[in-house]
Scaffold this motif. Structure first.
Motif, PDB file in Angstrom:
ATOM      1  N   ARG A  39       0.822  -1.221   0.000  1.00  0.00           N
ATOM      2  CA  ARG A  39       0.000   0.000   0.000  1.00  0.00           C
ATOM      3  C   ARG A  39       0.850   1.263   0.000  1.00  0.00           C
ATOM      4  O   ARG A  39       0.519   2.252  -0.649  1.00  0.00           O
ATOM      5  CB  ARG A  39      -0.916  -0.002   1.229  1.00  0.00           C
ATOM      6  CG  ARG A  39      -1.985  -1.096   1.214  1.00  0.00           C
ATOM      7  CD  ARG A  39      -2.852  -0.998   2.468  1.00  0.00           C
ATOM      8  NE  ARG A  39      -3.909  -1.991   2.464  1.00  0.00           N
ATOM      9  CZ  ARG A  39      -3.801  -3.216   2.953  1.00  0.00           C
ATOM     10  NH1 ARG A  39      -2.650  -3.579   3.500  1.00  0.00           N
ATOM     11  NH2 ARG A  39      -4.810  -4.064   2.917  1.00  0.00           N
ATOM     12  N   GLY A  40       1.954   1.241   0.756  1.00  0.00           N
ATOM     13  CA  GLY A  40       2.790   2.423   0.845  1.00  0.00           C
ATOM     14  C   GLY A  40       3.441   2.803  -0.465  1.00  0.00           C
ATOM     15  O   GLY A  40       3.586   3.991  -0.777  1.00  0.00           O
ATOM     16  N   LEU A  41       3.822   1.815  -1.262  1.00  0.00           N
ATOM     17  CA  LEU A  41       4.480   2.085  -2.541  1.00  0.00           C
ATOM     18  C   LEU A  41       3.492   2.433  -3.644  1.00  0.00           C
ATOM     19  O   LEU A  41       3.862   3.064  -4.635  1.00  0.00           O
ATOM     20  CB  LEU A  41       5.296   0.864  -2.987  1.00  0.00           C
ATOM     21  CG  LEU A  41       6.730   0.755  -2.472  1.00  0.00           C
ATOM     22  CD1 LEU A  41       7.305  -0.613  -2.816  1.00  0.00           C
ATOM     23  CD2 LEU A  41       7.596   1.846  -3.064  1.00  0.00           C
ATOM     24  N   ALA A  42       2.261   1.999  -3.482  1.00  0.00           N
ATOM     25  CA  ALA A  42       1.282   2.100  -4.575  1.00  0.00           C
ATOM     26  C   ALA A  42       1.159   3.510  -5.139  1.00  0.00           C
ATOM     27  O   ALA A  42       0.997   3.692  -6.355  1.00  0.00           O
ATOM     28  CB  ALA A  42      -0.075   1.591  -4.113  1.00  0.00           C
ATOM     29  N   GLY A  43       1.236   4.519  -4.279  1.00  0.00           N
ATOM     30  CA  GLY A  43       1.031   5.888  -4.741  1.00  0.00           C
ATOM     31  C   GLY A  43       2.295   6.678  -4.979  1.00  0.00           C
ATOM     32  O   GLY A  43       2.229   7.888  -5.229  1.00  0.00           O
ATOM     33  N   LEU A  44       3.450   6.025  -4.920  1.00  0.00           N
ATOM     34  CA  LEU A  44       4.711   6.756  -5.060  1.00  0.00           C
ATOM     35  C   LEU A  44       5.114   6.926  -6.524  1.00  0.00           C
ATOM     36  O   LEU A  44       4.735   6.131  -7.383  1.00  0.00           O
ATOM     37  CB  LEU A  44       5.821   6.032  -4.300  1.00  0.00           C
ATOM     38  CG  LEU A  44       5.685   5.989  -2.771  1.00  0.00           C
ATOM     39  CD1 LEU A  44       6.918   5.360  -2.155  1.00  0.00           C
ATOM     40  CD2 LEU A  44       5.457   7.382  -2.187  1.00  0.00           C
ATOM     41  N   PRO A  45       5.912   7.957  -6.808  1.00  0.00           N
ATOM     42  CA  PRO A  45       6.315   8.213  -8.201  1.00  0.00           C
ATOM     43  C   PRO A  45       7.048   7.047  -8.860  1.00  0.00           C
ATOM     44  O   PRO A  45       6.879   6.820 -10.061  1.00  0.00           O
ATOM     45  CB  PRO A  45       7.234   9.439  -8.072  1.00  0.00           C
ATOM     46  CG  PRO A  45       6.757  10.142  -6.843  1.00  0.00           C
ATOM     47  CD  PRO A  45       6.317   9.060  -5.909  1.00  0.00           C
ATOM     48  N   ILE A  46       7.869   6.288  -8.102  1.00  0.00           N
ATOM     49  CA  ILE A  46       8.605   5.193  -8.743  1.00  0.00           C
ATOM     50  C   ILE A  46       7.644   4.118  -9.256  1.00  0.00           C
ATOM     51  O   ILE A  46       7.893   3.476 -10.281  1.00  0.00           O
ATOM     52  CB  ILE A  46       9.661   4.558  -7.816  1.00  0.00           C
ATOM     53  CG1 ILE A  46       9.041   4.027  -6.520  1.00  0.00           C
ATOM     54  CG2 ILE A  46      10.788   5.516  -7.545  1.00  0.00           C
ATOM     55  CD1 ILE A  46      10.006   3.173  -5.695  1.00  0.00           C
TER      56      ILE A  46
END
Length: 382
Positions: A42-49
């Motif tokens: 969930r934490g990575l889902a919205g990140l630019p990478i």
């Protein structure tokens, strides 16, 4: 003296280097994947990478399907939801993207989507892996975004039972990713706390593999060099997240730790697994907290070996020198002194100790981890 015998297995094709995330479409093609499902937390889902990675897939005609219902310590509930998304989307493979949680859950989605038996039937016990229908296992490509777990080169995934809160290792040779992309640029944005926790997870993997009593000289050598890389480059990566040289060497160390622990793990992991399952603590940080107590516990069996490691790392020639190095890394990374600071109470020590001694990693400890010893260690580290 009889000559040693052992069964060894080493990992997969790795595309290593800054900017190589652009090769993800080629990696999918090499794996035979045309309709990938990107699995991440969930934490990575919205990140630019993550958005940039989905753009790369979309531009290559591979779509931008993503599943991100993944907890920090993935559960069977997460797995069931991921398998449902895989089937609903008509996917033929998985891109496991992220730290240990995203990588493990992604690999297990690819594994479990074609099986008819419950996932617990494939726990890493004896030949249970042969129960799986190997022809129904979808391929996966792994893309780590942290430098710690090394799950990108592993043939297993760790899954927490949502009812019993026990972590289980699910194993099959075909869980191993077909292709790995290790791009250190993906780790540049890691917060300091995650850089520290994941980096010391790699250190713990190398340390326990190096100290394991089992025979595996290739893993022994890899573990020793992995320890050196972490000691040399984790402080740099922690101090300057944009230091690509340090980030790259830490990605190497993470993969090396996971390759090395084929030789075995030990009480650091046997203690941290139940703590993570019950209290949902960060795995690498938990490892780092319990490390000094386990080093002291194991000292009678590993003193000479760690003295040799200290010499190789250039910090001295004694167990004490290595121990001081480990404590120094923890201090420099602002790791908590006790598990209490991670929310762990002392009211469940008996339960945690009972879980620790049956954890699959306990058997690799150089000193027998008895129930009484586990209880005493938990009292010490909490």
């Amino acid at each position: 003296m009889s000559s040693p015998t052992a069964n060894w297995s080493y990992p997969t094709a790795i595309r290593f280097g800054a900017g190589r995330i652009k090769e993800l479409p080629q990696a999918c093609a090499a794996a035979g994947i045309r309709r990938p499902l990107l699995v991440t937390d969930r934490g990575l889902a919205g990140l630019p990478i993550t958005a940039a990675t989905l753009d790369i897939l979309d531009a290559a005609g591979l779509g931008r399907a993503m599943f991100s219902q993944v907890d920090p310590n993935p559960t069977d509930v997460n797995l069931a939801a991921g398998v449902a998304a895989f089937k609903a989307g008509g996917h033929d493979g998985v891109i496991a993207f992220g730290g240990g949680s995203g990588l493990d859950l992604g690999k297990l989605v690819a594994f479990q989507a074609g099986q008819t038996r419950p996932v617990w039937d494939f726990e890493d016990i004896g030949d249970w892996w042969t129960r799986a229908d190997a022809s129904k296992i979808a391929p996966n490509v792994a893309v780590p975004t942290t430098a710690g777990t090394g799950s990108e080169v592993g043939r297993a995934g760790v899954l927490t039972n949502s009812e019993s809160h026990v972590k289980k290792v699910i194993f099959h040779p075909k869980i191993l990713p077909s292709v790995v992309i290790c791009d250190p640029e993906l780790t540049v944005g890691m917060p300091k706390a995650i850089t520290a926790g994941t980096g010391l997870d790699a250190f713990a993997h190398c340390l326990e593999a190096y100290c394991s009593p089992f025979y595996h000289p290739m893993s022994q050598g890899i573990a020793l060099e992995g320890l050196r890389l972490v000691a040399a480059y984790l402080p740099r990566a922690y101090a300057d997240g944009g230091d690509l040289e340090a980030r790259a060497h830490m990605m190497s160390a993470a993969a090396m730790g996971a390759v090395a622990f084929q030789k075995g793990l030990g009480a650091i992991h046997a203690l941290s697994h139940p703590v993570g399952a019950v209290y949902n603590t960060h795995h690498g940080t938990t490892n780092a907290v319990v490390m000094p107590a386990v080093l002291r516990f194991n000292r009678p069996a590993v003193e000479d070996r760690l003295a040799a490691a200290a010499s190789y790392l250039g910090v001295g020639s004694s167990f004490g020198a290595f121990y001081d190095l480990a404590l120094g890394l923890r201090s420099e990374m602002n790791i908590p002194e006790k598990l209490r600071e991670l929310g762990v109470g002392d009211n469940r020590i008996d339960e945690l100790a009972a879980m620790a001694i049956v954890d699959p990693t306990a058997g690799g400890n150089p000193v027998e981890l008895t129930l009484d010893a586990a209880k005493e260690l938990f009292r010490e580290v909490i």
